[in-house]
Write an enzyme that holds these catalytic residues in place. Sequence first.
Site, PDB file in Angstrom:
ATOM      1  N   LYS A   1      24.753  28.179  30.067  1.00  0.00           N
ATOM      2  CA  LYS A   1      24.541  29.110  31.183  1.00  0.00           C
ATOM      3  C   LYS A   1      23.446  30.106  30.824  1.00  0.00           C
ATOM      4  CE  LYS A   1      29.043  28.592  33.305  1.00  0.00           C
ATOM      5  NZ  LYS A   1      30.433  28.933  33.107  1.00  0.00           N
TER       6      LYS A   1
ATOM      7  N   LYS B   1      24.469  15.961  35.379  1.00  0.00           N
ATOM      8  CA  LYS B   1      25.874  16.163  35.766  1.00  0.00           C
ATOM      9  C   LYS B   1      25.948  16.887  37.108  1.00  0.00           C
ATOM     10  CE  LYS B   1      29.719  19.007  35.268  1.00  0.00           C
ATOM     11  NZ  LYS B   1      30.009  20.356  35.414  1.00  0.00           N
TER      12      LYS B   1
ATOM     13  N   LYS C   1      28.357  22.450  41.075  1.00  0.00           N
ATOM     14  CA  LYS C   1      28.060  23.439  42.123  1.00  0.00           C
ATOM     15  C   LYS C   1      26.930  24.355  41.681  1.00  0.00           C
ATOM     16  CE  LYS C   1      32.945  23.573  43.097  1.00  0.00           C
ATOM     17  NZ  LYS C   1      33.676  23.728  41.815  1.00  0.00           N
TER      18      LYS C   1
HETATM   19  P1  ADP Z   1      31.514  22.747  39.105  1.00  0.00           P
HETATM   20  O1  ADP Z   1      30.915  22.351  37.769  1.00  0.00           O
HETATM   21  O2  ADP Z   1      30.933  21.962  40.211  1.00  0.00           O
HETATM   22  O3  ADP Z   1      31.515  24.226  39.359  1.00  0.00           O
HETATM   23  P2  ADP Z   1      34.292  23.106  38.442  1.00  0.00           P
HETATM   24  O4  ADP Z   1      33.794  23.855  37.242  1.00  0.00           O
HETATM   25  O5  ADP Z   1      35.060  23.846  39.465  1.00  0.00           O
HETATM   26  O6  ADP Z   1      33.042  22.339  39.092  1.00  0.00           O
HETATM   27  O7  ADP Z   1      35.130  21.875  37.942  1.00  0.00           O
HETATM   28  C1  ADP Z   1      36.388  21.455  38.441  1.00  0.00           C
HETATM   29  C2  ADP Z   1      36.790  20.184  37.738  1.00  0.00           C
HETATM   30  O8  ADP Z   1      35.897  19.129  38.067  1.00  0.00           O
HETATM   31  C3  ADP Z   1      36.741  20.307  36.204  1.00  0.00           C
HETATM   32  O9  ADP Z   1      37.819  19.576  35.671  1.00  0.00           O
HETATM   33  C4  ADP Z   1      35.435  19.676  35.824  1.00  0.00           C
HETATM   34  O10 ADP Z   1      35.458  19.123  34.528  1.00  0.00           O
HETATM   35  C5  ADP Z   1      35.327  18.585  36.878  1.00  0.00           C
HETATM   36  N1  ADP Z   1      33.937  18.239  37.163  1.00  0.00           N
HETATM   37  C6  ADP Z   1      33.038  19.009  37.809  1.00  0.00           C
HETATM   38  N2  ADP Z   1      31.866  18.363  37.927  1.00  0.00           N
HETATM   39  C7  ADP Z   1      32.029  17.157  37.328  1.00  0.00           C
HETATM   40  C8  ADP Z   1      31.178  16.025  37.115  1.00  0.00           C
HETATM   41  N3  ADP Z   1      29.947  16.004  37.560  1.00  0.00           N
HETATM   42  N4  ADP Z   1      31.676  14.962  36.442  1.00  0.00           N
HETATM   43  C9  ADP Z   1      32.950  14.980  35.989  1.00  0.00           C
HETATM   44  N5  ADP Z   1      33.796  16.012  36.174  1.00  0.00           N
HETATM   45  C10 ADP Z   1      33.356  17.077  36.826  1.00  0.00           C
END
Ligand code: ADP
Length: 321
Positions: free
Chosen positions: A110, A189, A192
């Site tokens: 980050k 990857k 959001k």
């Molecule tokens: P983001 O990265 O989009 O903000 P979150 O941090 O809210 O998403 O993640 C919620 C869940 O979804 C977590 O368990 C995270 O590991 C999983 N996750 C988010 N993006 C991915 C991805 N591209 N591939 C696999 N798992 C993901």
Amino acid sequence: MRVLSGIQPSGGLHIGNYFAMMRRMIDFQNTDELFCFIVNFHAMTTVHDPNKLREGTLSAAMDFIAVGLDPARSYFWVQSDVPEVTELTWILSCLTPMGLLERCVSYKDKIASGISPNHGIFAYPVLMASDILAYQAQIIPVGQDQKQHLEVTRDIAIKFNNVYGDTFVVPEAAIDDELAVIPGTDGQKMSKSYGNTIEIFSTEKELREKIFSIKTDSATVQDKKDPEKSTLYDIYKLFVSSGDAEIMAERFRAGGLGYAQVKKELFDVIWEYFRPYRQQREELEKDPDGVRDILRMGAEKARHVATETMELVRERIGIRY
Ligand code: ADP
Ligand code: TRP
């Protein structure tokens, strides 16, 4: 088993969230005790617009219910409605070595991406540890990016148990290797925070635009292509049976298949896949107060569990005098 996981309401929930976490959580609700929550305090590390946080929280709850989470068969709530978790965060902070947090890759990423670091971003894994330990959860279904945070949680739990006596269940991450990292429209990857998501619920036009924006190489229609190197194929195979995925892989290898055609077919499978959930989502949107009630009831049930843990923790640490 007690299964728990959370999701940030920092933007529309996407197919990476769906396959790596949401769908797996929903499957658990048939066999295990499911704890599922919207982590609005975590989203605050990056979202400082109150309207966005408010709307994102309700919207994430609607997304989850629409795709099949059943609040009657699970604990489903919003993180901040159980304030004991922030109390536990402080207590755990006092046992967490700085070095453990300094080593966290997601914090370093980050900062490297230009976000100016606040204390919340640094302390994020301790709040996550509290989320898990307050509910004495055993199994934590997440994507690969959360693996290190689970290791931090385990380290903190073990340290607490050593210092104060057995108190916390030491949890295990449940990561599905096939679904560990789902790529976004740019091949990185999907997240959001990277603006490369394909959302579960978007309009037909938005979804089409997203699919057509997926990065491809410069191969021509005639060229033979390697499906394993294609983001389009990686996403396509999530939505179809293994037989249909193999048919598509063969078409890639044979040549004569253009990316525009694959994108058109990918759009069709995604649009169809979420069709029933879209109808459900529209129903929920008509009754936001109903959704708020569901979340409040969920928080009450969850709080009961966290309160029990906190009684024990307060006793153990000597805060009672
Ligand atoms: P983001 O990265 O989009 O903000 P979150 O941090 O809210 O998403 O993640 C919620 C869940 O979804 C977590 O368990 C995270 O590991 C999983 N996750 C988010 N993006 C991915 C991805 N591209 N591939 C696999 N798992 C993901
Ligand atoms: N940090 C997780 C993510 O960004 C979200 C999260 C917060 C979480 N608390 C949790 C996941 C507890 C599992 C368990 O994806």
